[in-house]
Design an enzyme around this catalytic site. Structure first.
Site, PDB file in Angstrom:
ATOM      1  N   HIS A   1      -6.413   0.801 -49.331  1.00  0.00           N
ATOM      2  CA  HIS A   1      -6.235   1.250 -47.928  1.00  0.00           C
ATOM      3  C   HIS A   1      -5.447   0.252 -46.955  1.00  0.00           C
ATOM      4  CE1 HIS A   1      -8.312   2.477 -43.931  1.00  0.00           C
ATOM      5  NE2 HIS A   1      -8.124   1.303 -43.585  1.00  0.00           N
TER       6      HIS A   1
ATOM      7  N   ASP B   1     -12.965   3.773 -54.700  1.00  0.00           N
ATOM      8  CA  ASP B   1     -13.719   3.127 -53.445  1.00  0.00           C
ATOM      9  C   ASP B   1     -14.906   2.829 -53.630  1.00  0.00           C
ATOM     10  OD1 ASP B   1     -14.832   3.327 -50.778  1.00  0.00           O
ATOM     11  OD2 ASP B   1     -13.231   4.477 -50.193  1.00  0.00           O
ATOM     12  N   ILE B   2     -15.335   1.451 -53.093  1.00  0.00           N
ATOM     13  CA  ILE B   2     -16.671   0.761 -53.387  1.00  0.00           C
ATOM     14  C   ILE B   2     -17.629   1.692 -52.855  1.00  0.00           C
ATOM     15  CG2 ILE B   2     -15.922  -1.410 -53.919  1.00  0.00           C
ATOM     16  CD1 ILE B   2     -17.161  -1.799 -50.882  1.00  0.00           C
TER      17      ILE B   2
ATOM     18  N   PHE C   1     -14.667  -8.885 -51.685  1.00  0.00           N
ATOM     19  CA  PHE C   1     -13.720  -9.175 -50.882  1.00  0.00           C
ATOM     20  C   PHE C   1     -13.439  -7.627 -49.992  1.00  0.00           C
ATOM     21  CE2 PHE C   1     -11.913 -12.156 -54.248  1.00  0.00           C
ATOM     22  CZ  PHE C   1     -11.902 -12.947 -53.463  1.00  0.00           C
TER      23      PHE C   1
ATOM     24  N   SER D   1     -16.884 -15.224 -43.102  1.00  0.00           N
ATOM     25  CA  SER D   1     -15.971 -15.805 -41.980  1.00  0.00           C
ATOM     26  C   SER D   1     -16.497 -16.733 -41.195  1.00  0.00           C
ATOM     27  CB  SER D   1     -15.134 -14.451 -41.108  1.00  0.00           C
ATOM     28  OG  SER D   1     -14.468 -14.974 -40.098  1.00  0.00           O
TER      29      SER D   1
ATOM     30  N   TYR E   1     -16.233  -6.059 -36.085  1.00  0.00           N
ATOM     31  CA  TYR E   1     -15.929  -6.940 -37.214  1.00  0.00           C
ATOM     32  C   TYR E   1     -16.842  -8.134 -37.824  1.00  0.00           C
ATOM     33  CZ  TYR E   1     -13.487  -9.929 -40.627  1.00  0.00           C
ATOM     34  OH  TYR E   1     -13.320 -10.870 -41.585  1.00  0.00           O
TER      35      TYR E   1
ATOM     36  N   LYS F   1     -19.609  -8.995 -40.749  1.00  0.00           N
ATOM     37  CA  LYS F   1     -20.218 -10.221 -41.509  1.00  0.00           C
ATOM     38  C   LYS F   1     -21.480 -10.764 -41.244  1.00  0.00           C
ATOM     39  CE  LYS F   1     -15.917 -10.014 -43.352  1.00  0.00           C
ATOM     40  NZ  LYS F   1     -15.796  -9.595 -44.762  1.00  0.00           N
TER      41      LYS F   1
ATOM     42  N   VAL G   1       2.676 -16.990 -27.610  1.00  0.00           N
ATOM     43  CA  VAL G   1       1.511 -17.976 -28.036  1.00  0.00           C
ATOM     44  C   VAL G   1       0.455 -17.426 -26.845  1.00  0.00           C
ATOM     45  CG1 VAL G   1       0.735 -20.221 -27.657  1.00  0.00           C
ATOM     46  CG2 VAL G   1       2.941 -19.882 -28.642  1.00  0.00           C
TER      47      VAL G   1
ATOM     48  N   GLU H   1      -7.811 -11.690 -25.428  1.00  0.00           N
ATOM     49  CA  GLU H   1      -9.394 -11.659 -24.978  1.00  0.00           C
ATOM     50  C   GLU H   1     -10.076 -11.874 -26.411  1.00  0.00           C
ATOM     51  OE1 GLU H   1     -12.476  -8.574 -23.533  1.00  0.00           O
ATOM     52  OE2 GLU H   1     -10.326  -7.921 -23.136  1.00  0.00           O
TER      53      GLU H   1
ATOM     54  N   ASP I   1     -10.546 -14.585 -27.981  1.00  0.00           N
ATOM     55  CA  ASP I   1     -10.231 -15.885 -28.733  1.00  0.00           C
ATOM     56  C   ASP I   1     -11.109 -16.971 -28.593  1.00  0.00           C
ATOM     57  OD1 ASP I   1      -8.356 -15.184 -30.470  1.00  0.00           O
ATOM     58  OD2 ASP I   1      -6.592 -15.752 -29.216  1.00  0.00           O
TER      59      ASP I   1
HETATM   60  P1  NAD Z   1      -7.040  -7.324 -47.092  1.00  0.00           P
HETATM   61  O1  NAD Z   1      -7.156  -6.246 -46.094  1.00  0.00           O
HETATM   62  O2  NAD Z   1      -5.679  -7.909 -47.736  1.00  0.00           O
HETATM   63  O3  NAD Z   1      -7.756  -7.142 -48.390  1.00  0.00           O
HETATM   64  C1  NAD Z   1      -9.003  -6.239 -48.379  1.00  0.00           C
HETATM   65  C2  NAD Z   1      -8.735  -5.230 -49.538  1.00  0.00           C
HETATM   66  O4  NAD Z   1      -9.841  -4.502 -49.551  1.00  0.00           O
HETATM   67  C3  NAD Z   1      -7.648  -4.364 -49.014  1.00  0.00           C
HETATM   68  O5  NAD Z   1      -6.743  -4.464 -50.402  1.00  0.00           O
HETATM   69  C4  NAD Z   1      -8.383  -2.979 -49.043  1.00  0.00           C
HETATM   70  O6  NAD Z   1      -7.406  -1.732 -49.443  1.00  0.00           O
HETATM   71  C5  NAD Z   1      -9.608  -3.098 -49.760  1.00  0.00           C
HETATM   72  N1  NAD Z   1     -10.734  -1.964 -49.389  1.00  0.00           N
HETATM   73  C6  NAD Z   1     -10.981  -2.099 -48.055  1.00  0.00           C
HETATM   74  N2  NAD Z   1     -12.193  -1.207 -48.147  1.00  0.00           N
HETATM   75  C7  NAD Z   1     -12.187  -0.757 -49.538  1.00  0.00           C
HETATM   76  C8  NAD Z   1     -13.055   0.146 -50.088  1.00  0.00           C
HETATM   77  N3  NAD Z   1     -14.170   0.889 -49.201  1.00  0.00           N
HETATM   78  N4  NAD Z   1     -13.021   0.216 -51.413  1.00  0.00           N
HETATM   79  C9  NAD Z   1     -12.372  -0.518 -51.819  1.00  0.00           C
HETATM   80  N5  NAD Z   1     -11.204  -1.389 -51.507  1.00  0.00           N
HETATM   81  C10 NAD Z   1     -11.199  -1.564 -50.181  1.00  0.00           C
HETATM   82  O7  NAD Z   1      -8.043  -8.539 -46.531  1.00  0.00           O
HETATM   83  P2  NAD Z   1      -8.094 -10.116 -46.769  1.00  0.00           P
HETATM   84  O8  NAD Z   1      -7.257 -10.859 -45.839  1.00  0.00           O
HETATM   85  O9  NAD Z   1      -7.558 -10.188 -48.207  1.00  0.00           O
HETATM   86  O10 NAD Z   1      -9.366 -10.180 -46.643  1.00  0.00           O
HETATM   87  C11 NAD Z   1     -10.421 -10.203 -47.830  1.00  0.00           C
HETATM   88  C12 NAD Z   1     -11.833 -10.269 -47.606  1.00  0.00           C
HETATM   89  O11 NAD Z   1     -11.917 -11.791 -46.794  1.00  0.00           O
HETATM   90  C13 NAD Z   1     -12.371  -9.333 -46.115  1.00  0.00           C
HETATM   91  O12 NAD Z   1     -13.837  -9.219 -46.646  1.00  0.00           O
HETATM   92  C14 NAD Z   1     -12.126 -10.175 -44.981  1.00  0.00           C
HETATM   93  O13 NAD Z   1     -13.151  -9.755 -43.872  1.00  0.00           O
HETATM   94  C15 NAD Z   1     -12.458 -11.528 -45.372  1.00  0.00           C
HETATM   95  N6  NAD Z   1     -11.756 -12.484 -44.512  1.00  0.00           N
HETATM   96  C16 NAD Z   1     -10.554 -12.725 -44.161  1.00  0.00           C
HETATM   97  C17 NAD Z   1     -10.254 -13.342 -43.564  1.00  0.00           C
HETATM   98  C18 NAD Z   1      -8.396 -13.670 -43.362  1.00  0.00           C
HETATM   99  O14 NAD Z   1      -7.936 -14.254 -42.316  1.00  0.00           O
HETATM  100  N7  NAD Z   1      -7.540 -12.829 -44.119  1.00  0.00           N
HETATM  101  C19 NAD Z   1     -10.731 -14.506 -42.900  1.00  0.00           C
HETATM  102  C20 NAD Z   1     -12.145 -14.439 -42.931  1.00  0.00           C
HETATM  103  C21 NAD Z   1     -12.662 -13.383 -43.978  1.00  0.00           C
HETATM  104  N1  UFG Z   2      -1.965 -16.160 -31.811  1.00  0.00           N
HETATM  105  C1  UFG Z   2      -0.785 -16.425 -31.246  1.00  0.00           C
HETATM  106  N2  UFG Z   2      -0.095 -15.303 -31.227  1.00  0.00           N
HETATM  107  C2  UFG Z   2      -0.129 -14.363 -31.727  1.00  0.00           C
HETATM  108  C3  UFG Z   2      -1.216 -14.486 -32.863  1.00  0.00           C
HETATM  109  C4  UFG Z   2      -2.083 -15.300 -32.709  1.00  0.00           C
HETATM  110  O1  UFG Z   2      -1.007 -17.487 -30.306  1.00  0.00           O
HETATM  111  O2  UFG Z   2       0.640 -13.438 -32.025  1.00  0.00           O
HETATM  112  C5  UFG Z   2      -2.907 -17.396 -31.806  1.00  0.00           C
HETATM  113  C6  UFG Z   2      -4.341 -17.262 -31.598  1.00  0.00           C
HETATM  114  O3  UFG Z   2      -4.707 -17.055 -30.118  1.00  0.00           O
HETATM  115  C7  UFG Z   2      -5.203 -17.982 -32.395  1.00  0.00           C
HETATM  116  C8  UFG Z   2      -4.351 -18.596 -33.592  1.00  0.00           C
HETATM  117  O4  UFG Z   2      -3.115 -18.034 -33.083  1.00  0.00           O
HETATM  118  O5  UFG Z   2      -5.279 -19.150 -31.395  1.00  0.00           O
HETATM  119  C9  UFG Z   2      -4.680 -17.731 -34.706  1.00  0.00           C
HETATM  120  O6  UFG Z   2      -4.869 -16.444 -34.219  1.00  0.00           O
HETATM  121  P1  UFG Z   2      -5.065 -15.290 -35.871  1.00  0.00           P
HETATM  122  O7  UFG Z   2      -5.272 -13.860 -35.143  1.00  0.00           O
HETATM  123  O8  UFG Z   2      -4.230 -15.695 -36.824  1.00  0.00           O
HETATM  124  O9  UFG Z   2      -6.588 -15.893 -36.397  1.00  0.00           O
HETATM  125  P2  UFG Z   2      -8.012 -15.711 -35.634  1.00  0.00           P
HETATM  126  O10 UFG Z   2      -8.582 -16.835 -35.774  1.00  0.00           O
HETATM  127  O11 UFG Z   2      -8.089 -15.206 -34.156  1.00  0.00           O
HETATM  128  O12 UFG Z   2      -8.471 -14.822 -36.615  1.00  0.00           O
HETATM  129  C10 UFG Z   2      -9.153 -15.184 -37.736  1.00  0.00           C
HETATM  130  C11 UFG Z   2      -9.346 -13.940 -38.694  1.00  0.00           C
HETATM  131  C12 UFG Z   2     -10.415 -12.984 -38.253  1.00  0.00           C
HETATM  132  C13 UFG Z   2     -11.559 -13.601 -37.936  1.00  0.00           C
HETATM  133  C14 UFG Z   2     -11.433 -14.859 -37.228  1.00  0.00           C
HETATM  134  C15 UFG Z   2     -12.623 -15.666 -36.891  1.00  0.00           C
HETATM  135  O13 UFG Z   2      -7.954 -13.271 -38.769  1.00  0.00           O
HETATM  136  O14 UFG Z   2     -10.500 -11.925 -39.109  1.00  0.00           O
HETATM  137  O15 UFG Z   2     -10.550 -15.543 -37.643  1.00  0.00           O
HETATM  138  O16 UFG Z   2     -12.376 -16.484 -35.739  1.00  0.00           O
HETATM  139  F1  UFG Z   2     -12.538 -12.681 -37.378  1.00  0.00           F
END
Ligand code: NAD
Ligand code: UFG
Length: 341
Positions: free
Chosen positions: A33, A57-58, A79, A123, A148, A152, A216, A296, A298
């Protein structure tokens, strides 16, 4: 074998490499997806072996049942989820169904097959705007800012109740801070589909000229340079934490449920401007940026107290912010060469 749901995604694909390095065979499961099958090829290229991939699909219980029939798993790293905060505001039901519903289906099938070692992707968003810094696992949850974030919190609760009911489940709740970067080989990395929401993919696309300039989000916060602070960690460090967490699950007593949250971060915060400066230092590239309005929802400043993971999992980050940023740039350059943005 280790079931890796969301295994074609950003963190799942890097964790597959770390699992393989540690001697575990990952089985990557993904419905693609938010990812591409090329990520699986990237993992295979790095490890030099034909890692199994299953397009499942899980939320599809019958397909999961069949999957469990084909493989014998010692643990699951879960994940698979939707992860875009903004999208979750527009489609809260879709997020509940996939993230919370998907976990429910997975747990039903896993427990029917006596699979009780579970590592869950949570997260730092569960903490909201924390009162004390650095934030420890004991900090209370705040009301989730987004659907979202709520998924979690809800999944953590589902796992808590599941562990209590099972009596023999071993669950690690991994609360990630901000994973960035890519495998140093640039065979795998983050593949944002469309305009990136997150800082690093937007920044690397702006440097590449794909986006005009990075905005920023807010320069008037109560932080030393006025911009938000986050705890950025290298995705390979995060990947290695999953191996440590899986081993921790496997080491728990068979006849007892144990569930434990772990913060995964460096323990150090960096502001948006410090990230920009670090990127310029690490890559020699100039970052085009402008100061803009606050975004909004943040959080102003959050970084981890990662001491529990150090003490109980024996894990800590080893890669610097500059290394993470250099690896993110190497990956972006590869995408630019392939024209895959
Ligand atoms: P990602 O979107 O790259 O990976 C998630 C994968 O899950 C994708 O490949 C998607 O296709 C797959 N997926 C979604 N729904 C599915 C389903 N029903 N069945 C099978 N596959 C499915 O995201 P990521 O950054 O690798 O994140 C992985 C996990 O970590 C997620 O649970 C996300 O919420 C969590 N997380 C990510 C971050 C971040 O900043 N990337 C931060 C905190 C938590
Ligand atoms: N930022 C900018 N410009 C951009 C994008 C981000 O200034 O174009 C700033 C944001 O305001 C923030 C920092 O960069 O201060 C990091 O932003 P990200 O969007 O990269 O990350 P977040 O910390 O907002 O979000 C992450 C994960 C979310 C999770 C969240 C929890 O991506 O999945 O942490 O705080 F929900």
């Amino acid at each position: 074998m280790v079931l890796v749901t969301g295994g074609a995604g950003y963190i799942g694909s890097h964790t597959a490499v770390a699992l393989h390095e540690a001697g575990f065979m990952p089985v990557l499961v993904d419905n693609l997806h938010n990812s591409k099958a090329s990520a699986v090829d990237g993992v295979r290229a790095i490890v030099g072996e034909d890692i199994p991939f299953e397009a499942v699909d899980i939320c599809d219980k019958a397909a999961l049942e069949a999957l469990f029939g084909r493989h014998d798993f010692v643990g699951v790293l879960h994940f698979a989820a939707h992860k875009a905060v903004g999208e979750s505001m527009a489609k809260p039901a879709m997020y509940a169904a996939n993230n919370v519903g998907g976990l429910g289906v997975l747990l039903e099938v896993a427990s029917a097959h006596d699979l009780d070692n579970i590592v869950f992707s949570s997260s730092c968003t569960v903490y909201g705007e924390p009162e004390d810094m650095p934030v420890a696992e004991s900090a209370p949850f705040q009301r989730a800012e987004s659907p979202y974030g709520w998924t979690k919190q809800a999944c953590e609760r589902v796992l808590e109740d599941h562990a209590a009911a099972r009596g023999a489940a071993h669950v690690a709740l991994l609360r990630y801070f901000n994973p960035i970067g890519a495998h140093p080989s640039a065979n795998i990395g983050e593949l944002p589909l469309g305009v990136p929401n997150n800082l690093i993919p937007f920044l690397t696309q702006a440097v590449s000229g794909i986006r005009k300039a990075l905005t920023v989000f807010g320069g008037d916060y109560a932080t030393p340079d006025g911009t938000c602070i986050r705890d950025y960690l290298h995705v390979m460090d995060l990947a290695e934490a999953h191996v440590a967490a899986l081993q921790w699950c496997l080491d728990q007593p068979d006849d007892q449920s144990v569930i434990r949250p772990f913060n995964l971060g460096t323990g150090k915060g960096a502001s948006v401007l410090e990230v920009i400066q670090g990127f310029e230092r690490a890559t020699g590239q100039k970052v085009p940026y402008t100061m803009g309005e606050r975004r909004e929802g943040d959080v102003v400043a959050i970084w981890a107290d990662p001491s529990r993971a150090a003490n109980e999992l024996g894990w800590r980050t080893t890669r610097s912010l500059d290394t993470s940023l250099a690896d993110a740039w190497r990956w972006q350059e590869k995408l630019n060469q392939e024209g895959s943005n």
